[in-house]
Motif scaffolding. Sequence first.
Motif, PDB file in Angstrom:
ATOM      1  N   VAL A 207       3.909  -5.501  -9.545  1.00  0.00           N
ATOM      2  CA  VAL A 207       3.134  -5.001 -10.563  1.00  0.00           C
ATOM      3  C   VAL A 207       3.561  -5.748 -11.955  1.00  0.00           C
ATOM      4  CG1 VAL A 207       2.754  -2.670  -7.970  1.00  0.00           C
ATOM      5  CG2 VAL A 207       4.379  -2.478 -10.055  1.00  0.00           C
TER       6      VAL A 207
ATOM      7  N   HIS B 184      10.345   2.468  -5.922  1.00  0.00           N
ATOM      8  CA  HIS B 184       9.326   3.153  -6.388  1.00  0.00           C
ATOM      9  C   HIS B 184      10.204   4.444  -5.520  1.00  0.00           C
ATOM     10  CE1 HIS B 184       6.495  -0.285  -6.734  1.00  0.00           C
ATOM     11  NE2 HIS B 184       7.644  -0.848  -6.450  1.00  0.00           N
TER      12      HIS B 184
ATOM     13  N   SER C 225       2.159  -2.115   3.328  1.00  0.00           N
ATOM     14  CA  SER C 225       1.925  -2.935   2.108  1.00  0.00           C
ATOM     15  C   SER C 225       0.435  -3.002   3.125  1.00  0.00           C
ATOM     16  CB  SER C 225       1.951  -3.717   1.188  1.00  0.00           C
ATOM     17  OG  SER C 225       1.453  -4.580   0.702  1.00  0.00           O
TER      18      SER C 225
ATOM     19  N   ASP D 130      -5.797  -3.585  -0.277  1.00  0.00           N
ATOM     20  CA  ASP D 130      -5.294  -3.501  -2.070  1.00  0.00           C
ATOM     21  C   ASP D 130      -4.568  -2.167  -1.973  1.00  0.00           C
ATOM     22  OD1 ASP D 130      -4.061  -4.334  -4.579  1.00  0.00           O
ATOM     23  OD2 ASP D 130      -6.147  -3.724  -6.003  1.00  0.00           O
ATOM     24  N   ALA D 131      -3.388  -1.798  -1.080  1.00  0.00           N
ATOM     25  CA  ALA D 131      -3.773   0.174  -1.746  1.00  0.00           C
ATOM     26  C   ALA D 131      -2.055  -0.041  -0.047  1.00  0.00           C
ATOM     27  CB  ALA D 131      -4.451   1.351  -0.774  1.00  0.00           C
TER      28      ALA D 131
ATOM     29  N   ARG E  12      -0.901   3.077  -5.349  1.00  0.00           N
ATOM     30  CA  ARG E  12      -1.193   1.727  -6.132  1.00  0.00           C
ATOM     31  C   ARG E  12      -0.379   0.978  -4.078  1.00  0.00           C
ATOM     32  NH1 ARG E  12       2.044   1.139 -10.946  1.00  0.00           N
ATOM     33  NH2 ARG E  12       0.627  -0.669 -11.168  1.00  0.00           N
ATOM     34  N   ARG E  13      -0.959  -0.260  -4.600  1.00  0.00           N
ATOM     35  CA  ARG E  13      -0.292  -1.110  -3.016  1.00  0.00           C
ATOM     36  C   ARG E  13       1.354  -1.418  -4.058  1.00  0.00           C
ATOM     37  NH1 ARG E  13       1.272  -5.672  -3.312  1.00  0.00           N
ATOM     38  NH2 ARG E  13       0.286  -6.327  -5.203  1.00  0.00           N
TER      39      ARG E  13
END
Length: 447
Positions: free
Chosen positions: A16, A63, A401, A406-407, A430-431
């Motif tokens: 990201v 994260h 994932s 895409d998440a 988000r992914r």
Amino acid sequence: MSELPVPYVTGHFTPVTDEITASELTVHGTLPPELNGRYFRNGHNPKPGITPSHWFRGEGMIHGVRLRDGRAEWYRNRWVRTPFLDGVPFTGTELEVSAAATNIIFHGGRYLALQEANLPWEVGPELDTIGVHDFGGRLTSAMTAHPKEDPVTGELHFFGYSPFPPYLTYYVADASGEIVRTEAVEGAGPSLMHDFAITDRHVVFLNPPVVFDHAEHSGIPYRWHDDVPFRIGVLPRTGPGEVTWFEVEQAAILHVTNAYADRHGRVVLEGPRFDRASWESSWKWWIGAPGYGTSPAAGSTFHRWILDPATGKAVEEPLDDLVTEFPSINDARTGLVNRYSYAIAFPGAGLPGYSTVKFDTVTGQQQLLRHGPDRMPGEAVFVPAAGATGEDDGYLLTVVSDLRADASQLLVLDAADIRRDPVAVVELPRRVPAGIHGDWIPDVEEN
């Protein structure tokens, strides 16, 4: 730096490009009320425009998801702001220049982001970077990214290794985070020692045939050598003592599942085992070399070694043929006899995609949770249920994932039967790139 696509910056591993914060995340199902704390997950996330020469050399990004009172209060992601993030290269001597990208733990009141060639970096509860941490000057070597906390004493056991003598140094920090033991380990060599194990009586070190080699130019100067045996060292925990080294069938271990002393005084060690072919296939993926496979783990399978310090003899046996890595257990069983363990099952051995697997070493049975096409789970972190009485009485937390959507989602699974529908699913904003290691830090530990 390569400009060609490599597997560790594509697909599930695509980095990201920014840091975000989101509040009041959507939850499906019901979050158990005992899940009050933070789930943190570390991993390699190269900055935009940078493709490192090896998967392990990407900049570290953590994260985090904050759970409290049945709510998912926030998600945030932050790079660990070390000199490495600012472009200062690691030369092997400046131990503070860390990618800080492999693991994150909480001990002695500190959150520590770890990478094995460097000193730890401390971050705050909202993932702001605080600074390098050397245990008040008492840590003078690198620190493994896989320390072990004794569930009875609260001590943190860890080590640092180097391609130069002394090759291996063993440390113990007490529950408050003060180093109380430092010891050079005799007989170790310049091997890649990513992980180790403890029992309630021993420390178990790994000396695989993957050794320091100037001829390896992938960015991680270690290479498999057929003329180097695989040795496992057993050191008493009672104080300075002689290490017993056991020579076993040539193999390599990245991650240990657990170790314990059995009723005969033998040391039982379990974990995913790489033979030469599986190690070299996996290494091709890690460096993006021609011929790499579809995933970062190729051919590593669950294995057991039984080491007898009284006789100096070792026996070993395979436990399962699934391709697995990133093992975990109920941490309350660290160094003690455990029945259950969990891992990521990678494509191979008849599996077309990624799964989470639970092993039962008493019955030999396995439970598989297949996550579906283009979905990849992360390492499963065990959290005990309130009032837990059984070893698997609790939950598994894993970030999945999903390339098609895409998440990403944070799944809360029933550890007793991971095949059941999730207890709860937290939709992340988000992914989240497929990562390395993480931890659940309950609020009670922070106070």
